[in-house]
Design a protein around this motif. Structure first.
Motif, PDB file in Angstrom:
ATOM      1  N   ASP A  56       0.619  -1.223  -0.098  1.00 27.09           N
ATOM      2  CA  ASP A  56      -0.145  -0.418   0.053  1.00 27.09           C
ATOM      3  C   ASP A  56       0.771   0.793   0.215  1.00 27.09           C
ATOM      4  O   ASP A  56       1.250   2.136   0.866  1.00 27.09           O
ATOM      5  CB  ASP A  56      -0.971  -0.101   0.980  1.00 27.09           C
ATOM      6  N   TRP A  57       1.185   2.268  -1.139  1.00 31.90           N
ATOM      7  CA  TRP A  57       1.783   2.863  -1.294  1.00 31.90           C
ATOM      8  C   TRP A  57       1.473   4.102   0.011  1.00 31.90           C
ATOM      9  O   TRP A  57       3.079   4.781  -0.104  1.00 31.90           O
ATOM     10  CB  TRP A  57       2.389   3.105  -2.204  1.00 31.90           C
ATOM     11  N   ARG A  58       0.391   4.387  -0.080  1.00 32.20           N
ATOM     12  CA  ARG A  58       0.264   5.273   0.693  1.00 32.20           C
ATOM     13  C   ARG A  58       1.197   5.295   2.353  1.00 32.20           C
ATOM     14  O   ARG A  58       1.090   5.961   2.182  1.00 32.20           O
ATOM     15  CB  ARG A  58      -1.263   5.614   1.396  1.00 32.20           C
TER      16      ARG A  58
ATOM     17  N   ILE B 273      -6.693   0.078   7.379  1.00 32.67           N
ATOM     18  CA  ILE B 273      -6.380  -1.537   8.078  1.00 32.67           C
ATOM     19  C   ILE B 273      -4.862  -0.955   8.777  1.00 32.67           C
ATOM     20  O   ILE B 273      -4.793  -0.087   8.703  1.00 32.67           O
ATOM     21  CB  ILE B 273      -6.249  -2.036   6.570  1.00 32.67           C
ATOM     22  N   LEU B 274      -4.214  -1.761   9.335  1.00 34.35           N
ATOM     23  CA  LEU B 274      -3.296  -1.760   9.907  1.00 34.35           C
ATOM     24  C   LEU B 274      -2.015  -1.485   8.927  1.00 34.35           C
ATOM     25  O   LEU B 274      -1.764  -2.581   7.991  1.00 34.35           O
ATOM     26  CB  LEU B 274      -2.874  -3.005  11.067  1.00 34.35           C
ATOM     27  N   PRO B 275      -1.184  -0.706   8.929  1.00 37.30           N
ATOM     28  CA  PRO B 275      -0.740  -0.487   8.026  1.00 37.30           C
ATOM     29  C   PRO B 275       0.484  -2.084   8.144  1.00 37.30           C
ATOM     30  O   PRO B 275       1.215  -2.177   9.904  1.00 37.30           O
ATOM     31  CB  PRO B 275       0.579   0.919   8.161  1.00 37.30           C
ATOM     32  N   VAL B 276       1.343  -2.785   7.652  1.00 39.01           N
ATOM     33  CA  VAL B 276       1.961  -3.302   6.815  1.00 39.01           C
ATOM     34  C   VAL B 276       3.591  -3.226   7.770  1.00 39.01           C
ATOM     35  O   VAL B 276       4.016  -2.525   7.338  1.00 39.01           O
ATOM     36  CB  VAL B 276       1.901  -4.547   6.038  1.00 39.01           C
ATOM     37  N   GLY B 277       4.368  -4.196   8.814  1.00 37.58           N
ATOM     38  CA  GLY B 277       5.264  -4.162   9.476  1.00 37.58           C
ATOM     39  C   GLY B 277       5.646  -2.901  10.510  1.00 37.58           C
ATOM     40  O   GLY B 277       6.138  -2.470  10.986  1.00 37.58           O
ATOM     41  N   ILE B 278       3.999  -1.825  10.707  1.00 39.19           N
ATOM     42  CA  ILE B 278       4.398  -1.198  11.701  1.00 39.19           C
ATOM     43  C   ILE B 278       4.907  -1.711  13.763  1.00 39.19           C
ATOM     44  O   ILE B 278       6.120  -0.396  13.757  1.00 39.19           O
ATOM     45  CB  ILE B 278       2.692  -0.247  11.581  1.00 39.19           C
ATOM     46  N   SER B 279       4.420  -2.967  13.633  1.00 45.01           N
ATOM     47  CA  SER B 279       5.023  -3.590  14.870  1.00 45.01           C
ATOM     48  C   SER B 279       6.936  -3.095  14.889  1.00 45.01           C
ATOM     49  O   SER B 279       7.463  -2.836  15.514  1.00 45.01           O
ATOM     50  CB  SER B 279       4.059  -4.304  15.544  1.00 45.01           C
ATOM     51  N   PHE B 280       7.381  -3.669  13.618  1.00 47.57           N
ATOM     52  CA  PHE B 280       8.105  -3.631  13.484  1.00 47.57           C
ATOM     53  C   PHE B 280       9.268  -2.648  13.328  1.00 47.57           C
ATOM     54  O   PHE B 280      10.424  -2.488  13.581  1.00 47.57           O
ATOM     55  CB  PHE B 280       8.655  -5.681  12.297  1.00 47.57           C
ATOM     56  N   TYR B 281       8.900  -1.929  12.652  1.00 43.44           N
ATOM     57  CA  TYR B 281       9.402  -0.714  12.096  1.00 43.44           C
ATOM     58  C   TYR B 281       9.331  -0.219  13.810  1.00 43.44           C
ATOM     59  O   TYR B 281      10.280   0.861  13.413  1.00 43.44           O
ATOM     60  CB  TYR B 281       9.849  -0.545  10.429  1.00 43.44           C
ATOM     61  N   THR B 282       8.793   0.645  13.869  1.00 45.73           N
ATOM     62  CA  THR B 282       8.642   1.107  15.286  1.00 45.73           C
ATOM     63  C   THR B 282       9.405   0.394  15.908  1.00 45.73           C
ATOM     64  O   THR B 282      10.444   1.417  16.783  1.00 45.73           O
ATOM     65  CB  THR B 282       7.865   1.220  15.511  1.00 45.73           C
ATOM     66  N   PHE B 283       9.603   0.063  16.599  1.00 42.04           N
ATOM     67  CA  PHE B 283      10.780  -1.250  17.419  1.00 42.04           C
ATOM     68  C   PHE B 283      12.141  -0.924  16.789  1.00 42.04           C
ATOM     69  O   PHE B 283      12.923  -0.905  17.934  1.00 42.04           O
ATOM     70  CB  PHE B 283      10.473  -2.886  17.505  1.00 42.04           C
ATOM     71  N   HIS B 284      12.236  -0.606  15.414  1.00 40.46           N
ATOM     72  CA  HIS B 284      13.616   0.054  15.020  1.00 40.46           C
ATOM     73  C   HIS B 284      14.406   0.891  15.562  1.00 40.46           C
ATOM     74  O   HIS B 284      14.781   0.746  16.213  1.00 40.46           O
ATOM     75  CB  HIS B 284      14.080  -0.992  13.701  1.00 40.46           C
ATOM     76  N   GLY B 285      13.143   1.598  15.444  1.00 37.60           N
ATOM     77  CA  GLY B 285      13.250   3.021  15.790  1.00 37.60           C
ATOM     78  C   GLY B 285      13.490   3.041  16.916  1.00 37.60           C
ATOM     79  O   GLY B 285      14.561   4.479  17.687  1.00 37.60           O
ATOM     80  N   LEU B 286      12.398   2.974  17.894  1.00 31.21           N
ATOM     81  CA  LEU B 286      12.129   2.634  19.552  1.00 31.21           C
ATOM     82  C   LEU B 286      13.885   2.474  20.304  1.00 31.21           C
ATOM     83  O   LEU B 286      14.777   3.773  20.898  1.00 31.21           O
ATOM     84  CB  LEU B 286      11.446   1.617  20.450  1.00 31.21           C
ATOM     85  N   SER B 287      14.240   1.057  19.234  1.00 31.60           N
ATOM     86  CA  SER B 287      15.417   1.435  19.514  1.00 31.60           C
ATOM     87  C   SER B 287      16.840   1.802  19.319  1.00 31.60           C
ATOM     88  O   SER B 287      17.484   2.238  20.979  1.00 31.60           O
ATOM     89  CB  SER B 287      16.099  -0.397  19.603  1.00 31.60           C
ATOM     90  N   TYR B 288      16.978   2.246  18.793  1.00 32.59           N
ATOM     91  CA  TYR B 288      17.857   3.394  18.076  1.00 32.59           C
ATOM     92  C   TYR B 288      17.344   4.406  18.722  1.00 32.59           C
ATOM     93  O   TYR B 288      18.598   5.159  19.444  1.00 32.59           O
ATOM     94  CB  TYR B 288      17.633   3.743  16.338  1.00 32.59           C
ATOM     95  N   VAL B 289      16.465   4.903  18.748  1.00 35.37           N
ATOM     96  CA  VAL B 289      16.206   6.965  19.461  1.00 35.37           C
ATOM     97  C   VAL B 289      16.737   5.870  21.303  1.00 35.37           C
ATOM     98  O   VAL B 289      17.805   7.076  21.892  1.00 35.37           O
ATOM     99  CB  VAL B 289      15.038   7.053  19.587  1.00 35.37           C
ATOM    100  N   ILE B 290      16.385   4.772  21.945  1.00 29.97           N
ATOM    101  CA  ILE B 290      16.744   4.651  23.238  1.00 29.97           C
ATOM    102  C   ILE B 290      17.834   4.794  23.029  1.00 29.97           C
ATOM    103  O   ILE B 290      18.640   4.943  24.621  1.00 29.97           O
ATOM    104  CB  ILE B 290      15.864   3.333  23.797  1.00 29.97           C
TER     105      ILE B 290
END
Lengths: 481, 306
Positions: free
Chosen positions: A46-48, A123-140
């Motif tokens: 979903d390009w959006r 609809i739930l953006p695919v992978g949102i839980s995964f890339y959000t956790f990537h970002g969170l670990s980086y920031v933390i």
């Protein structure tokens, strides 16, 4: 674009050849190519939602730099909480808003107040839980001065969006992946071959094992008569089929992701280590979805005090971890109960401090386990099967109905669903996994002992099985998380 | 890298050979029939052919060069004309429309004549060429898409027979490049991959199924009406019966009636149950149901004639 689709079979070789033949002059060119390929890969769903991914990337990149450049603790904290708040906010809105709104309304309804909550129809953006956790670990990690912020935007974006891990992990750490992205990659023949082998094994797990088990698991779990007409033994078969389905599905996905990354000269974190051969639940959780378990350990369990406090602190922290882990999987009470049930399973070993008893591989260096090991493995497996019923059920009521009908006198009758071909297939699969349990994945190194003819014959057999058993492209279960 | 590519190429080459052997031994691929252009410029099949349609069944071309079994006799004949729905290679020959009709005791012999992708005009041309057999009726199994496909002014399609309404010129279908196709079909494994994975055609013999492709598109009723008027002038339509599928546009059916065609529409409350699971074509059950309704119609017609 699914890993088990024809479009991915076309996409991957194109990116591979462009990576090693067109953009090979510099790792910077390769990173630009990987980023474009990853965005294309994501846009195919979903390009959006690509804009959401880009926004999340820009936010964490920018706040990472701002935190590092902050002169005062207060400013650093401000940027830190901004990033955490926005990231969790997106996750909350897209993944959990409807759940909370509906649960709130249900709670009020129980008190006699009728409200109709406004729910989001998205609809739930695919992978949102995964890339959000990537970002969170980086920031933390930046906040706690464990790493320096990445100043090159393309490199950082590849870290977040690298297509093999973008939609269902493994959940990477900046300390592990960023250094690989920032160095020259040289083509390594053995690594590339190993990558292809791991992709093949992943496809086999997904298409042959998971998708075929799914047919029977779905047939039984989707029973319209609320399991009243199914025997306990049939329901047990359904739960066992789902147990292999979810393992084949998710570990198969992870194998394809790891193998694909290896083709590009990048090693991702290991996500599975033969969890169904665990001797207790603590060992199971060291072997199942490792990148998520370790994420929770490092960014939640340890900050909460980890195992340093008394027994009560350890028990509390363990419950919190499993509760959050269940909730991470989805906004449904079934996942929360699944998490809490696992917390209960693990509790004796936490209280008696036996949770690190089994750090090695079961029956290491031997073909067969001892009777005690076998008993422990079977018991752990059965406990896991029981917990998966909550994970798979549509709602809590159905899960309890499933379990109550399972534990009936008909548990020892002949199951009405008993597909022998699939059962033989699963047994064969378990044998291969058992033989390869001391390696990163079952096929790694195993065929190296054989002559090339034997090795290639094994690959062809696997490919034929994939064609033979493959039907419609089935989505990966973990895409919904 | 060179070694990697060499190994990969060798692995793929051996894989293709193994695949070719498996596909041939287990008849997993689809055999393609041989055809030619006849004197009337219509695409016709060479008679007496058989081939695999995947591992499940075989298609058959009878001694008249038509898909399905030939009629027992050419006396008291009714022709069954259509497109891929009637050519019906996705089902075994036992499930063909003409075969079911002949089992329903109507007293007629049924002569199948169909080609995947045939338009209404192509069916009319077929009907014209079959007039020499003196059929009692010529059943044309149609859908509004077949009428749209017949008019070059709506969309030029070189793979079916069309009528240019402005000039009145018939444009005959061009068979696709035989040599290239034949070469591709000879690599059964490659063709197997192409059909099953690359274009997801599954068991569908009609890649350009106009009933699916035209779904939801606007219909130019004026041009369809012009086509029907012109058809009435060009062809003998007295013994033509248009058998409209249940999902046909009602306005097109109405126009056909007003232009002097005999017709009836197949009826069902559950059209999905007539169709194949992953395909809009009729299943064996669908063909049976269709045949029952057609037989009933024929019975009523024979009773209405004293």
């Amino acid at each position: 674009m699914l890993f088990n689709s024809v479009s991915f079979a076309i996409f991957l070789p194109i990116v591979f050849f462009a990576y090693w033949f067109v953009a090979q002059k510099s790792y910077r060119h390769q990173n630009v190519l990987l980023l474009l390929a990853s965005y294309f890969f994501y846009a195919c769903w979903d390009w959006r939602f690509l804009f959401l991914l880009m926004f999340s990337t820009v936010l964490d990149y920018f706040t990472g730099l701002k935190m590092s450049d902050s002169q005062t603790i207060a400013r650093k904290k401000f940027w830190f909480w901004l990033s955490i708040g926005v990231n969790l906010g997106f996750l909350g809105v897209f993944k959990y808003y409807n759940f909370f709104a509906q649960s709130f309304a249900d709670g009020l309804a129980n008190l006699g107040f009728e409200i109709h909550p406004w729910t989001l129809n998205v609809i739930l953006p695919v992978g949102i839980s995964f890339y959000t956790f990537h970002g969170l670990s980086y920031v933390i990690d930046i906040y706690y001065d464990r790493i320096k912020p990445e100043r090159n935007f393309v490199d950082y974006s590849v870290f977040v969006s690298f297509f093999p891990l973008l939609v269902a992990g493994p959940i990477e750490r900046a300390t592990h992946l960023l250094p690989q992205i920032k160095r020259e990659r040289v083509f390594d023949l053995d690594r590339a071959k190993d990558g292809l082998r791991q992709i093949l094994w992943g496809l086999f797990k997904k298409i042959v094992i998971a998708d075929n088990c799914a047919r029977y698991a779905n047939m039984i779990f989707n029973d319209t008569a609320d399991y009243a007409t199914l025997s306990g033994s049939t329901l047990l078969m359904g739960a066992v089929f789902f147990t292999f389905q979810i393992y084949g599905d998710f570990s198969g996905y992870s194998d394809i992701a790891l193998g694909t990354a290896r083709l590009f000269g990048i090693d991702l974190l290991k996500n599975f280590a033969f969890p169904y051969f665990s001797r207790d639940i603590a060992e199971f959780w060291r072997r199942w979805h490792i990148s998520l378990s370790t994420w929770f350990r490092d960014y939640l369990y340890i900050p909460l005090g980890g195992s340093k406090g008394g027994t009560w602190i350890r028990v509390r922290n363990t419950f919190i971890i499993f509760l959050v882990s269940g909730f991470w999987h989805g906004a449904n009470w079934t996942f929360i109960v699944w998490g809490l049930l696992n917390a209960l399973y693990i509790m004796p070993s936490i209280v008696f401090k036996t949770n690190r008893n089994h750090l090695d591989v079961v029956a290491q260096g031997h073909y067969f386990p001892t009777v005690k090991e076998l008993f422990s493995v079977i018991l752990t497996f059965l406990l896991t099967v029981l917990a998966w019923i909550f994970f798979r059920a549509d709602n809590i009521g159905k899960a309890f109905s499933y379990i109550s009908h399972l534990f009936s006198s008909s548990l020892f009758s002949k199951p009405t669903v008993f597909p022998l071909d699939i059962i033989y297939l699963v047994i064969g699969f378990v044998v291969v996994e058992w033989l390869g349990r001391e390696r990163h994945y079952a096929l790694e190194g195993l065929p190296m002992k054989c002559p090339k003819v034997m090795r290639w014959s094994l690959y062809y057999v696997l490919i034929i099985a994939i064609f033979y058993f493959g039907g419609e492209e089935q989505e990966f279960i973990y895409f919904q998380f | 890298m060179k070694k990697f590519l060499q190994s990969l190429l060798l692995f793929c080459a051996i894989g293709i050979v193994i695949g070719e052997i498996i596909v041939r031994v287990f008849s997993l691929s689809i055999d393609v029939h041989q055809f030619y252009l006849d004197k009337d410029h219509l695409i016709k099949n060479y008679p007496n052919q058989m081939g695999h349609m995947g591992p499940t069944h075989q298609w058959v071309i009878n001694k008249y060069g038509e898909f399905g079994y030939e009629p027992q006799s050419l006396e008291n004949l009714i022709t069954v004309i259509g497109d891929s729905y009637i050519a019906n290679t996705m089902n075994p020959p036992e499930c063909h429309q003409a075969n079911y009709l002949s089992q329903l005791g109507t007293g007629y012999n049924f002569y199948p004549s169909a080609r995947a992708g045939a338009s209404f005009i192509e069916m009319m041309e077929k009907a014209k060429s079959l007039e020499s057999l003196h059929p009692k009726y010529q059943l044309l199994y149609v859908h509004h898409g077949d009428f749209i496909e017949s008019v070059t002014e709506i969309k030029r399609n070189p793979f079916t027979v069309q009528l240019t309404l402005k000039t009145g010129e018939i444009k005959y279908a061009k068979p696709t490049s035989g040599k290239v196709k034949e070469a591709i079909y000879n690599f059964k494994f490659i063709y197997f991959l192409y059909r099953n994975y690359l274009f997801k055609l599954g068991n569908n013999d009609d890649a350009t199924n106009n009933r699916v492709l035209l779904k939801g598109k606007k219909i130019d009723y004026n041009l369809i009406n012009e086509l029907l008027v012109e058809t009435g002038k060009r062809y003998r339509i007295q013994n033509i019966v248009l058998v409209f599928s249940p999902d046909t546009d009602p306005k097109v059916i109405d126009m056909a009636g007003k232009n002097g065609f005999h017709y009836f529409q197949l009826q069902t409350d559950d059209y999905k149950s007539w169709q194949m699971p992953k395909d809009s074509h009729w299943s064996c059950y669908g063909h049976q149901e269709v045949a029952k309704q057609v037989a009933q119609y024929l019975q009523q017609q024979s009773e209405s004639i004293p």
